[in-house]
Design an enzyme around this catalytic site. Structure first.
Site, mmCIF file in Angstrom:
data_model
loop_
_atom_site.group_PDB
_atom_site.id
_atom_site.type_symbol
_atom_site.label_atom_id
_atom_site.label_comp_id
_atom_site.label_asym_id
_atom_site.label_seq_id
_atom_site.Cartn_x
_atom_site.Cartn_y
_atom_site.Cartn_z
ATOM 1 C CB THR A 45 -91.885 109.760 11.816
ATOM 2 O OG1 THR A 45 -92.858 108.789 10.765
ATOM 3 C CG2 THR A 45 -92.735 109.704 13.166
ATOM 4 C CG ASN A 46 -94.714 113.554 8.115
ATOM 5 O OD1 ASN A 46 -94.019 114.095 8.746
ATOM 6 N ND2 ASN A 46 -95.285 114.143 6.987
ATOM 7 N NE ARG A 47 -100.058 114.446 15.231
ATOM 8 C CZ ARG A 47 -100.021 113.854 16.435
ATOM 9 N NH1 ARG A 47 -100.685 112.710 16.775
ATOM 10 N NH2 ARG A 47 -99.882 114.750 17.464
#
Ligand code: CTP
Ligand code: CA
Length: 224
Positions: free
Chosen positions: A33-35
């Protein structure tokens, strides 16, 4: 009174917002995932609704309540976000792409939970493939008069990268911000650059809900 009128300036308009991260499964219990807290996108959806717009929020998994008076579509992967965004984009007057989309996903999600020692994961590599670029895909399909806003989250060369993304993604406005070192992610304030075809300028540090209104001001100014 003037201010009250101003705040209904998006009445009769349809606004689409993408927000939050996407999650890309490795197996049934793990993902890439991404922040992203989703705060900026949710603030945009709330602000657009408060200004009278009919709002569709396409959201990855976040720990935020659904904004009131907004149609929220929950998605997980970039490909799910693309199809939900595509549908909302078809009738949108303004489309804001604030999601932190995972640029890559595992080529194949394992059907069962991988065990710790499985060599291809821990000792070797997880094979990744590129995800669709939602903004670039829909920006390229933009109708005349439709307004497209994107973001550029950069650790370096914010302005140059934002200017490049303005044209490569067919956007009318790119909001550039510096990330990393505790800036932007999860915080309530944000310091950004606005890049349009005509001008580039920095904005003072401001809360994300005020920034949302500034973004909508520029978007509204481009509406026919
Ligand atoms: N974006 C998108 N779909 C993707 C990647 C990005 O819609 N698969 C959108 C983001 O929502 C943002 C803009 O494109 O509005 C820029 O995202 P960013 O991650 O800064 O740029 P990328 O084009 O992905 O390039 P890079 O991460 O390599 O800087
Ligand atoms: Ca990216």
């Amino acid at each position: 009174l003037e201010e009250l009128d101003m705040r209904r300036d998006l009445a009769g308009r349809r606004v689409m917002v993408t927000a939050g991260p996407t999650v890309e499964p490795i197996d049934p219990v793990r993902y890439l995932t991404n922040r992203s807290s989703g705060k900026t996108g949710y603030a945009l959806a709330r602000a657009a609704a408060a200004r009278g717009a009919d709002v569709t929020l396409v959201s990855g998994p976040v720990a935020l309540p659904e904004p009131e008076g907004v149609r929220t579509v929950h998605v997980e992967t970039a490909r799910e976000m693309l199809s939900a965004a595509q549908e909302a984009f078809a009738t949108a007057d303004v489309a804001v792409f604030s999601a932190a989309v995972a640029d890559m996903r595992p080529r194949e999600a394992a059907a069962r939970k991988l065990k710790k020692g499985e060599a291809d994961v821990l000792l070797g590599t997880i094979e990744l493939v590129e995800n669709p670029d939602i903004l670039a895909t829909l920006g390229a399909a933009k109708r005349p008069g439709q307004v497209v806003v994107g973001f550029a989250a950069e650790t370096d060369d914010v302005v140059a990268n934002a200017q490049r993304k303005l044209s490569s993604k067919h956007a009318d406005l790119i909001v550039g911000n510096e990330v990393g070192g505790g800036r932007a992610f999860g915080t309530d304030d944000n310091e950004v650059w606005f890049v349009t075809a005509e001008e580039t300028y920095g904005l003072p540090l401001m809360p994300k809900d005020r920034l949302a209104d500034r973004i909508l001001d520029v978007a509204a100014s481009f509406l026919p």
